[in-house]
Write an enzyme that holds these catalytic residues in place. Structure first.
Site, PDB file in Angstrom:
ATOM      1  N   GLY C  40       0.840  -1.196   0.000  1.00  0.00           N
ATOM      2  CA  GLY C  40       0.000   0.000   0.000  1.00  0.00           C
ATOM      3  C   GLY C  40       0.870   1.240   0.000  1.00  0.00           C
ATOM      4  N   GLY C  42      -0.401   4.573   0.294  1.00  0.00           N
ATOM      5  CA  GLY C  42      -1.098   5.787   0.734  1.00  0.00           C
ATOM      6  C   GLY C  42      -0.207   6.571   1.682  1.00  0.00           C
ATOM      7  N   HIS C 266     -19.861   8.965   7.746  1.00  0.00           N
ATOM      8  CA  HIS C 266     -19.590  10.397   7.601  1.00  0.00           C
ATOM      9  C   HIS C 266     -20.874  11.154   7.286  1.00  0.00           C
ATOM     10  CE1 HIS C 266     -17.857  14.125   6.219  1.00  0.00           C
ATOM     11  NE2 HIS C 266     -16.671  13.727   6.633  1.00  0.00           N
ATOM     12  N   ARG C 330     -18.721  13.383  14.096  1.00  0.00           N
ATOM     13  CA  ARG C 330     -19.359  12.770  12.939  1.00  0.00           C
ATOM     14  C   ARG C 330     -20.480  11.797  13.292  1.00  0.00           C
ATOM     15  NH1 ARG C 330     -13.881  11.777   9.385  1.00  0.00           N
ATOM     16  NH2 ARG C 330     -13.700  13.959   8.775  1.00  0.00           N
TER      17      ARG C 330
END
Lengths: 225, 249, 638
Positions: C40, C42, C266, C330
């Site tokens: 990964g 990210g 969210h 949230r």
């Protein structure tokens, strides 16, 4: 390769050469036009012939003119190489292309090639004859001078040549419409304050200069009628 | 709405491709273009045909992965990414032609998928500021005028999708390279490696086989992130200045 | 097995410094003898790969996208928190720590969260040095905005593209190491299994997504930085390719899975427009700084928003939570949007949306100011919905966004398999039961830039460079064969339903029963439904084509196979946790006014699940959470 050859054979380097020589040729166009405008002086070609003699004999002008030819050659070579490379960069084309750019900007190679053809004809017609060919001689103020004015005015009695000449100026105008501003972009001269000015000058230039050239054969043709 | 699609199909990098025609029915105008392709692919799969391979990931216009050339425009009509193109941009009965990005430096992998690793190699050539983790001074140590920071940001928003290359008649990557060079040339952090960066990135760009910029402006006109053509001018002058003054022979 | 979180001794503020000193070091000359695999690219993966390569380790990095720059961190919009206190508004490392612990509803480790707050300040420094163009004030210094769950302005941002700019920073740092030969990058390559031998992680099995080639990669340590598993819901704000396969296969090889049911919904996403919907688009919650959330007071009111007079509007967040108003965390915002829609007061065609109205902000600050702050978000909204949010209120609805759960890791970010680490969203560590806005970027970069470079060295120094097996080892052969067998099975079923159909069905089960609010009965039913669906999958899925090509259906098929197992574990976890906390809301456990009711006596622990074999119930291990510095209170944002 040393740094310099690396630089001028990179894509940006080649573009800078094209832009630099192009801008010089723009300058040449202006000087040449100012000289040509004397064809319209209505003095039987006196001032024009004197100007032509000066241009063909002055050592400074001779040197500049060699430079001019070299620049034309460089302009052609570099842009031809770029065009070939640019074609190679997309070996398989699209089935459909809808452009969001100006026609002239995409067809500079075609416009330039046509201008080259015109240039060859133009040089053969006038410059070659003046430099190396048989020319009628005329006496001005006691000097024996080649009568280029006569050659030009004879040529412009032919509507075909006049038409071709005017037509070619449209091509030059289109070439300039992209080339002038584009050269500044290539030099990296981009500024919120000055770019609009350059663009404005570019538009004026690409209209006024070719128009100035085109007026001459038309007026001479009409006068001779 | 019902549409006719002409889609480029190519089995792999070495095979010859061709256009194939498909018909899709009952397409909602609220669908994204890629969702319309999802519908088509589901049908193909159930019919036992090979679904159309296309690149996509975030589907919100930021990852830069989607890359379809639609009806003569990269990412289709409108200045957006393919994933943000919605079917309301088309009319019932339209024929839509879909092609992959076309460039020597972006070889087709399969169908509409191309290999854009050339962009990564250009960044590897110098699209960074050399600062090892842990080396940084306090973030507020160097004030940067807001206008400069904003301009650098505008250049930095490039998503690396390659629409500029796809749109350019020369398949030139100048806008992509320019965006990165300009971002760092404007920021104080980018000054140390300023000359080396532009020289190396342009050399890599040329080595990848991208064409030259002829200032047609097609790239900026199609860029989904509206990267300005002014960046290319900055790249040109950075390159000229670097070549003329740098210590690298 | 006893879970050892390895939390260092000493006062909270000194734990990390002491620990750093106590960790073993690898001699600079020896670092090059170690191989590290990073899966990964990210924020967590790219920053880890770059930082480890800078130290001198040999790194192999893998991503399934065509370029490491496209990892889904790129889509984060709002910003990144850091306790810089540049605004002089009372922020501090302790306050960021406290807000994060409280925001997470007291289900995270104190020591981890404090460390996160501590290194947050270094992240901003590092990113600015990399040339990340954060927003600035006219004086040239960095600007901050406020964010949900906090009463200070500590969020650094780059318009609405903060994730993109931070990722490009990490990507460029990694690119430098690729050029230097210290990182070898494998794009379009997906990890399909973890190789474990002698109880240690030894490498991975990957599939080249272009050629289908199954490959073996050996290393001294494996770092999973593969993000969250929100796509188990089919519709989420995650990218289409985001998947749980890497962490799930690690789980099946012995890594414990922490708090799988903790999912963040969210509040500000663009509502679903129809069955064709393939993903949901989030709009940064920073919009709640200036936008006001409302619905009509009257159920079934179908008037367009501009025809509803002020006194007939219910600004329900401002009404119920006067001190935090539209900036409540949230989970609270999401749940309240669900409530008003359940009451029939939802807006738009689907009635599953609430208004987010900027009219007052535009009146107050002018359109130009609002455009400068949120221009790209407004444009994005208009592109997707065809409506102009400067003129008409946005319609928003909650969507699955982030998974707080993930592989269980100790203080060193190591999973229960020695040599296997999990960073960023892929681990469970710092956000407890609910993540605060602008904290995901912070955690990903903290793990990659400032934690793993220290803690990994300790492990490597302990095992020594000889402790590595070659790819010819039977352990690799076995793992490779298992991967090939699974692919072969998937390709041979040739059933009648597509992978997407299964995925959509799974998503619906998860959303209906294991989404914003959950109850025991629903969860029990969901478990049964998932089992049935999974059984059907292995008999009736259709995957065309072959392995030896770019096969987009096969890629999805292996991912969905894992989601079908993970879904059940999430349900198990949600069922066992008989309390409401953060993103986990059990209807049986709420206060009289409908707020989440925690049970700290019974559930102040991390649920770490151990795989026990196919179709066997997973074993629950508990890591008790000890709070020495904060007092557990009922969260109140009123």
């Amino acid at each position: 390769m040393n740094w310099f050859t690396k630089a001028i054979t990179s894509t940006i380097g080649r573009k800078i050469v094209v832009a630099f020589t192009g801008l010089f040729l723009c300058l040449f166009l202006v000087v040449h036009l100012l000289g040509n405008l004397q064809l319209l002086a209505n003095d039987g070609g006196k001032s024009f012939n004197l100007y032509a003699k000066f241009m063909t004999t002055s050592p400074i002008i001779q040197t500049i003119s060699i430079g001019n030819f070299v620049f034309i050659l460089l302009h052609i070579i570099q842009s031809t190489i770029l065009t070939i490379k640019n074609r190679q960069a997309r070996p398989v084309g699209y089935a459909i292309v809808e452009n969001r750019s100006t026609w002239a900007s995409r067809n500079m190679g075609f416009l330039g090639s046509f201008i080259l053809l015109f240039l060859v004809g133009h040089l053969a017609n006038f410059w070659w004859k003046m430099k190396f060919g048989e020319m009628p001689i005329i006496g001005i103020d006691g000097m024996q001078v080649k009568d280029l004015y006569f050659v030009v005015s004879e040529a412009f009695k032919d509507p075909l040549i006049v038409g071709l000449y005017v037509f070619s100026m449209v091509f030059i105008g289109l070439h300039l419409s992209h080339g002038f501003q584009s050269a500044f972009q290539t030099f990296g001269l981009h500024h919120v304050k000055y770019t609009p000015l350059i663009q404005f000058i570019g538009w004026v230039f690409c209209i006024v200069v070719p128009l100035g050239y085109a007026i001459i054969p038309v007026v001479m043709y009409l006068r001779a009628l | 709405m019902n549409l006719t699609l002409k889609v480029w199909r190519q089995k792999n990098a070495n095979s010859k491709g061709e256009f194939k025609t498909y018909h899709v029915k009952d397409i909602s105008p609220d669908m994204s273009f890629l969702e319309m392709f999802d519908v088509l692919n589901e049908e193909l799969l159930l019919k036992g045909e090979d679904p159309i391979a296309f690149d996509h990931d975030c589907r919100e216009g930021i990852c830069g992965m989607c890359s379809m050339y639609i009806n003569g425009h990269p990412h289709g009509p409108g200045q957006t990414t393919t994933c943000q193109l919605h079917m309301r941009s088309f009319k019932d009965g339209d024929t839509i032609v879909v092609e992959p990005w076309r460039a020597k430096a972006f070889p087709v992998v399969k169908d509409l998928v191309v290999d854009r690793s050339a962009f990564d190699r250009i960044i590897q050539a110098g699209g960074y500021i050399s600062v090892n983790t842990g080396n940084a001074p306090d973030a507020n140590e160097i004030p940067i005028p807001k206008e400069v920071a904003d301009a650098a940001f505008n250049a930095a928003t490039c998503i690396g999708c390659g629409a500029c290359v796809a749109a350019c008649k020369n398949a030139s990557a100048m806008l992509f390279v320019a965006a990165k060079v300009a971002q760092f040339a404007m920021l104080p952090q980018g000054q140390v490696e300023r000359k080396k960066r532009v020289e190396q990135m342009v050399a890599q760009m040329d080595a990848e086989g991208f064409g030259a910029c002829t200032n047609t402006g097609a790239c900026a006109a199609e860029c989904p992130k509206e990267i300005s053509l002014a960046n290319i001018a900055i790249l040109n002058r950075e390159y000229l200045a670097a070549k003329a003054t740098s210590e690298y022979v | 097995m006893k879970l050892d979180s390895k939390i260092p001794e000493g006062p909270l503020a000194e734990k990390w410094s002491r620990h750093k000193f106590n960790l073993k070091l690898v001699n600079p000359a020896n670092k090059r003898k170690y191989e590290v695999i990073v899966v990964g690219t990210g924020l967590a993966g790219a920053s880890a790969a770059a930082s480890l390569a800078e130290l001198g380790y040999n790194v192999k990095a893998f991503c399934f996208q065509d370029s490491p720059r496209r990892a889904h961190s790129i889509a984060a919009q709002g910003g990144i928190n850091a306790a810089k206190n540049y605004q002089n508004d009372g922020d501090s490392i302790y306050r960021l720590f406290y807000d994060t612990i409280k925001g997470g509803d007291y289900r995270a480790r104190e020591a981890n969260v404090y460390r996160l707050a501590e290194v947050s300040v270094n992240i901003i420094d590092q990113c600015v040095a990399q040339g990340v163009p954060f927003a600035r004030e006219y004086g040239g210094l960095l600007a901050n905005r406020s964010f949900g769950g906090a009463q200070v302005s500590r969020t650094f941002y780059a318009r609405g593209q903060t994730g993109q700019q931070l990722l490009l920073g990490a990507y460029s740092a990694m690119s430098r190491q690729i050029a230097a030969g210290r990182v070898k990058m494998y794009p379009r390559t997906e990890m399909l299994d973890l190789v474990v031998h002698d109880g240690k992680a030894r490498g991975i099995i990957t599939r080249n997504l272009i050629t289908g080639k199954i490959e073996r990669h050996s290393a001294h340590a494996v770092l999973l930085c593969t993000g969250g598993y929100g796509n188990v819901f089919y519709l989420s704000t995650n990218a289409m390719g985001s998947n749980a396969t890497a962490i799930w296969r690690a789980y099946k090889k012995g890594a414990f899975f922490g708090n799988p049911c903790f999912t963040q919904i969210h509040p500000t996403c663009i509502p679903v427009s129809g069955d064709h919907q393939s993903k949901l688009t989030l709009m940064s919650e920073s919009l709640r700084n200036d936008g006001r959330v409302w619905v009509p007071k009257q159920a079934g009111d179908t008037r367009p928003p501009y025809e509803i007079p002020e006194e007939e509007r219910d600004y329900f967040l401002e009404r119920k939570y006067p001190s935090f108003g539209n900036l409540v965390p949230r989970d609270v915002a999401s749940r309240n949007a669900k409530y008003v829609c359940d009451e029939g007061r939802g807006v738009g065609a689907s009635k599953l949306a609430v208004y987010l109205d900027f009219a007052d902000a535009i009146k107050r600050d002018g359109e130009a100011v609002i455009r400068a702050k949120y221009g790209n978000l407004f444009d994005m909204y208009e592109k997707i919905t065809g409506e102009n949010p400067y003129k008409t209120p946005m319609r928003i609805y909650p969507a699955v966004h982030y998974t707080m759960g993930g592989l269980w890791v100790d203080y060193n970010l190591m999973t229960t398999i020695p040599g296997l680490y999990a960073l960023g969203e892929a681990n469970f560590s710092d956000h407890g039961a609910n993540r605060l806005g602008a904290s995901a970027l912070m955690q990903g970069l903290a793990d990659g830039y400032f934690i793993i470079p220290y803690t990994l060295g300790d492990y490597l120094a302990t095992i020594g460079w000889n402790d590595r097996i070659s790819t010819d080892h039977p352990a690799f052969k076995e793992a490779e064969q298992a991967v090939k067998d699974q692919i072969g099975t998937l390709l041979s079923i040739n059933g009648k339903k597509t992978v997407d159909q299964f995925h959509k069905e799974l998503g619906k089960i998860m959303w209906d029963y294991c989404g914003m609010s959950r109850n025991a009965e629903g969860l029990k039913g969901a478990k049964q439904k998932i089992r049935e669906l999974r059984e059907e999958y292995w008999q009736n899925v259709r995957v065309g084509g072959s392995n030896e090509e770019l096969n987009i259906t096969l890629e999805k098929a292996t991912r969905v196979a894992d989601f079908l197992e993970l879904g059940e574990l999430m349900v198990d976890d949600a069922l066992h946790r008989e309390e409401s906390c953060g993103g986990h809301f059990r209807e049986e456990y709420q206060t009289p006014d409908g707020e989440a009711l925690r049970n700290d006596e019974k559930f102040a622990y991390v649920a770490a699940w151990e795989y026990k074999g196919p179709n066997q119930p997973a074993a629950l291990h508990k890591e008790d959470l000890i709070f020495e510095n904060v007092k557990l209170t009922q969260r109140s944002y009123k």
